[in-house]
Design a protein around this motif. Structure first.
Motif: not given
Ligand code: NAD
Length: 306
Positions: A152-153, A156, A162-163, A166
């Protein structure tokens, strides 16, 4: 009611989990156990001195008897990966350590929720569940919560979003056979498969980077601990505050997509009683095949335990 966590292993991972709990003021009490009692005592002193800046957690080092009133016990003891070494290669070294530790925990506190962190986390979670099948919903491994966070990082950062917006999971083994669930990955409620800024090449690169992150980090600094510290604290908060969070933790799979008698990560609901619901996840045919491959790799690794 007082909330208490026992952390077994005061090395890089165990102490960082404790530090994460202290900084976020998640529990009332932390008990730290390590074979190396000097290390445990020194980590505890250092942690205690951070408390006046942030909260009110009580921290002590102790013995297994001290985990009798812990709601959660976290197992982080044992060997870590060396540069280039896979997690599954640790199985012989860590199985014996973890088996005896789990016995100590449940003989002192049969009701504790047990979080396995030591690698190979899925195989060792399975070892614990096989020994204590009555506790199958109270035993979980951190599994792919970390891999999913890395995923997710990276998504994003690539999409400049913004992660937290996600929603994407990596499932299966916490290791080389893990797989991304692109079919259900979304940004808000928009399918990432339809995103024009995410090419097949981007998808391959992002998943590979998430999957191989530990190898990259270990090359540079010997071990990984900040992200698992934060992730494990997040999991502990879900338990002690009964959050009913959906998390991809490693747990016993009993028939989903034909997979049985193996621990790996699929999303479940986590609360005060541990795993309170197993979610029936829709996977594409390709993802189902990857799940079967991951389960087979983990079964082969478990069969190596002597
Ligand atoms: P470390 O060497 O810093 O710490 C391990 C500690 O375990 C040491 O302090 C050692 O004294 C202690 N120990 C060994 N045997 C023991 C026993 N029988 N009883 C009590 N304590 C004992 O290692 P680390 O970097 O903290 O890593 C710990 C484990 O966590 C490794 O297996 C590593 O691969 C794993 N890890 C898992 C994840 C994950 O996502 N699941 C992430 C990072 C690391």
């Amino acid at each position: 009611m007082k909330t208490k966590v026992t952390i077994i292993g005061a090395g890089m991972v165990g102490s960082t989990i404790a530090y994460s709990l202290v900084l976020q003021d998640i529990v009332d009490e932390i008990n730290v156990i390590d074979l190396n009692t000097d290390l445990a005592k020194s980590q505890v002193m250092d942690l205690q001195h951070s408390v006046p800046f942030v909260g009110r957690t009580t921290i002590s080092s102790g013995s297994y008897a001290d985990c009798s009133d812990s709601q959660v016990t976290v197992v982080t003891c044992g060997a870590a990966q060396k540069p280039g070494e896979s997690r599954l290669a640790l199985v012989q070294r860590n199985a014996a350590i973890v088996e005896s530790v789990v016995e100590e925990v449940f003989s002192n506190n049969p009701k504790s929720i047990l979080i396995m962190v030591t690698n190979p986390v899925d195989v060792l979670t399975h070892l614990a569940v096989k020994k204590y099948p009555q506790n199958k919903n109270r035993i979980m491994g951190t599994g792919t919560i970390l891999d999913s966070a890395r995923f997710r990082h990276l998504l994003g950062a690539h999409l400049d979003i913004d992660n937290r917006s996600i929603h994407a999971y990596i499932l299966g083994e916490h290791g080389d056979s893990e797989f991304p669930v692109w079919s259900a990955a979304t940004m808000g409620n928009m399918r990432l498969l339809d995103h024009r800024d995410l090419s097949d090449g981007d998808k391959h690169r992002i998943f590979d980077e998430a999957k191989n992150a530990a190898y990259t980090i270990i090359e540079g600094k010997q071990s990984t601990y900040y992200a698992i510290g934060a992730g494990c604290a997040h999991l502990i908060r879900a338990i002690v505050r009964n959050r009913k969070s959906v998390l991809a933790v490693s747990h016993l799979i009993e028939g989903m997509y034909g997979v049985e008698d193996v621990c790996l990560s699929m999303p479940v609901v986590v609360g005060r009683e541990g795993i309170v619901e197993r979610l029936q996840v829709e996977l594409s045919e390709e993802e189902q095949d990857l799940l079967l491959t991951s389960a087979a790799a983990l079964k082969a690794a478990a069969a190596e335990i002597k």
